[in-house]
Design an enzyme around this catalytic site. Structure first.
Site, mmCIF file in Angstrom:
data_model
loop_
_atom_site.group_PDB
_atom_site.id
_atom_site.type_symbol
_atom_site.label_atom_id
_atom_site.label_comp_id
_atom_site.label_asym_id
_atom_site.label_seq_id
_atom_site.Cartn_x
_atom_site.Cartn_y
_atom_site.Cartn_z
ATOM 1 N N ASP A 49 44.333 30.577 12.061
ATOM 2 C CA ASP A 49 44.748 30.332 10.680
ATOM 3 C C ASP A 49 45.712 29.158 10.553
ATOM 4 O O ASP A 49 46.447 28.813 11.464
ATOM 5 C CB ASP A 49 45.366 31.578 10.066
ATOM 6 C CG ASP A 49 46.466 32.187 10.924
ATOM 7 O OD1 ASP A 49 46.434 32.028 12.153
ATOM 8 O OD2 ASP A 49 47.377 32.827 10.355
ATOM 9 N N GLU A 93 47.255 35.071 12.416
ATOM 10 C CA GLU A 93 48.453 35.201 13.245
ATOM 11 C C GLU A 93 49.711 34.994 12.421
ATOM 12 O O GLU A 93 50.754 35.606 12.670
ATOM 13 C CB GLU A 93 48.417 34.200 14.408
ATOM 14 C CG GLU A 93 49.532 34.377 15.430
ATOM 15 C CD GLU A 93 50.871 33.797 15.006
ATOM 16 O OE1 GLU A 93 51.914 34.384 15.342
ATOM 17 O OE2 GLU A 93 50.875 32.745 14.325
ATOM 18 N N GLU A 94 49.619 34.135 11.406
ATOM 19 C CA GLU A 94 50.781 33.857 10.560
ATOM 20 C C GLU A 94 51.083 35.009 9.603
ATOM 21 O O GLU A 94 52.066 34.964 8.868
ATOM 22 C CB GLU A 94 50.561 32.575 9.747
ATOM 23 C CG GLU A 94 50.365 31.317 10.588
ATOM 24 C CD GLU A 94 51.639 30.869 11.283
ATOM 25 O OE1 GLU A 94 52.705 31.447 10.990
ATOM 26 O OE2 GLU A 94 51.569 29.951 12.112
ATOM 27 N N ARG A 152 58.796 32.221 30.126
ATOM 28 C CA ARG A 152 59.918 33.111 30.403
ATOM 29 C C ARG A 152 59.373 34.491 30.722
ATOM 30 O O ARG A 152 58.415 34.935 30.074
ATOM 31 C CB ARG A 152 60.894 33.187 29.224
ATOM 32 C CG ARG A 152 62.183 33.926 29.603
ATOM 33 C CD ARG A 152 63.171 33.972 28.452
ATOM 34 N NE ARG A 152 64.397 34.628 28.868
ATOM 35 C CZ ARG A 152 65.456 34.026 29.387
ATOM 36 N NH1 ARG A 152 65.439 32.707 29.547
ATOM 37 N NH2 ARG A 152 66.519 34.702 29.749
ATOM 38 N N HIS A 199 55.400 24.058 11.712
ATOM 39 C CA HIS A 199 55.492 24.428 10.302
ATOM 40 C C HIS A 199 55.993 23.282 9.421
ATOM 41 O O HIS A 199 56.183 23.462 8.225
ATOM 42 C CB HIS A 199 56.359 25.679 10.080
ATOM 43 C CG HIS A 199 55.728 26.936 10.593
ATOM 44 N ND1 HIS A 199 55.874 28.168 9.970
ATOM 45 C CD2 HIS A 199 54.924 27.171 11.658
ATOM 46 C CE1 HIS A 199 55.203 29.081 10.637
ATOM 47 N NE2 HIS A 199 54.624 28.497 11.678
#
Length: 445
Positions: free
Chosen positions: A113, A179-180, A223, A415
């Protein structure tokens, strides 16, 4: 008693039989086969990936509306001869590649998306798409790099399909919508894909994902453990009593109550949480109330987000926010409705520590030099990849995509309407997925 001539003949016959036996056995590939193959084929593959990426960038679609995007990907996957299931979680796709030899199942995920952003990059393939979002006319842009994620995974699917006969095990290619976050009132994303059973019929042994970020071209950052924060959107509706602005004593001012609530929220993290080991964030993203200067409104609506890395800390924050909002409103003669989470919420993205330790030697062979493999700080961003990693061991990493020669510390971030992805960096993304997948399938790390 055999003669020397007989012994010599028997040895010759024995050697011949051994030769026949071993040359007739199948030759099993190793991950080295795939590593060498991707090195040889990466230039040609990168040209295709660049074309796919630029097409997807030019024609972005918002969450749960990725219809043309899904069709574009489906056509490519079917051209490879893959078994493709469509319409999962509205527009998602899952393709299965089964190798000619038995082995584990690796899942690879890309999100599809775009965002309601008006693109300002000026690129020749910049998006000019427009649509409606939450009742507003908006532009549409792949301002978070999901176009790169899709193109990379399309390339990985093409590569492994070409070398299927050498593959020991299977690969699940997940192309995920939303996903957003899905539109208000809808389900979507990884949570819905799992709800609809993509891991029930074929449960992977591990799942890998990546995200592009502003960092030097080709850098891989990772990480272990909690890597990205849990995200909870919240909404608070403060109700007062409408009155004339000249006579505030005749009403109950929800704007004044809201301002006190915002101030009080700032004390939760600073005074009520032990943040020595894990941080937390409470942000107010919007405050809406009133229509003109001389009217005290009846209602104010506030929205924001909470970011945490620990479930107990999350629960404490939600409890404190609810208590503060309600008591502050009541103390001033109003009321507050607290909605947490408001819509979708994402769990902490956790990289399985054992899997992370196992993949690091593999990733060292992907990057240009050891300085390009970076153990990064925790991110307060959130990812619904976290849902997959709750089901099976997961590893999520970040790919630097700032064009060579540019200062990555000064370029636009995710973004932003100016966010750009270097197409050259996609090569590292493909190689990382190939190395990780083949290494796990052949159990070489």
């Amino acid at each position: 008693m055999p003669t020397l001539q007989t012994n010599s003949l028997m040895k010759t016959l024995y050697s011949f039989l051994i030769f026949i036996l071993f040359t007739s056995l199948p030759v099993f590939a190793s991950s080295e086969y795939f590593v060498e193959a991707i090195d040889q084929e990466s230039d040609a593959l990168l040209k295709k990936i660049t074309t796919w990426r630029q097409h997807l960038h030019k024609y972005p679609e918002l969450s749960n509306r990725e219809f043309k995007t899904a069709k574009y990907i489906e056509q490519h996957l079917r051209s490879l001869g893959l078994d493709v299931k469509t319409g999962i979680a509205k527009t998602g796709l899952v393709a299965m590649l089964k190798g000619d030899k038995p082995g584990p199942l690796v899942a690879l995920r890309a999100d599809m998306d775009a965002l309601p952003v008006v693109e300002q990059t000026g690129l020749p393939f910049a998006s000019t798409e427009k649509t409606t979002f939450n009742g507003l006319d908006v532009g549409v842009m792949h301002a978070c790099g999901h176009d790169a994620h899709m193109a990379i995974l399309m390339g990985v699917a093409e590569f492994f399909t070409k070398h299927k006969t050498e593959l020991a095990g299977s690969i699940m290619f997940i192309f995920q919508p939303a996903e957003e976050g899905p539109p208000v009132g809808e389900e979507g994303g990884a949570k819905l894909m799992l709800k609809e059973g993509i891991f029930k019929e074929n449960k992977p042994d591990v799942v890998f994902g990546l995200h592009v970020n502003p960092a030097p071209d080709g850098v891989i950052a990772y990480r272990e453990g909690p890597t990205m924060a849990a995200a909870d959107s919240w909404k608070i509706i403060v109700t007062g009593k409408q009155a004339h602005g000249s006579a505030p004593w005749a009403g109950v001012d929800p704007i004044m109550i809201s301002s006190q609530i915002v101030s009080a929220f700032n004390t939760i993290v600073s005074r009520k949480l032990d943040i020595r080991n894990l941080p937390a964030v409470i942000s107010v993203g919007s405050v809406h109330g009133g229509v003109r200067s001389n009217i005290i409104p009846n209602e104010v609506v506030m929205e924001g987000t909470v970011r945490t890395y620990d479930p107990k800390m999350r629960e404490k924050i939600i409890t404190e926010m609810t208590t503060l909002a309600k008591s502050t409103a009541e103390m001033n003669g109003g009321s507050a409705e607290v909605i947490i989470p408001n819509g979708s919420n994402y769990p902490v993205t956790i990289n399985d520590p054992d899997l992370t330790a196992r993949v690091l030697p593999i990733l060292k062979n992907v990057v240009a030099s050891k300085e390009y493999l970076v153990r990064t700080d925790r991110s307060t961003g959130a990812e619904d990849f976290s849902y997959y990693a709750q089901e099976v061991p997961g590893f999520f990493f970040f790919l630097g995509v700032t064009e060579e020669g540019k200062d990555w510390t000064k370029v636009a971030g995710n973004h932003s309407p100016y966010f750009e992805v270097s197409d050259a960096s996609l090569d590292t993304g493909v190689k990382a997925f190939v190395h990780l997948t083949s290494g796990f399938l052949f159990q070489e790390y």
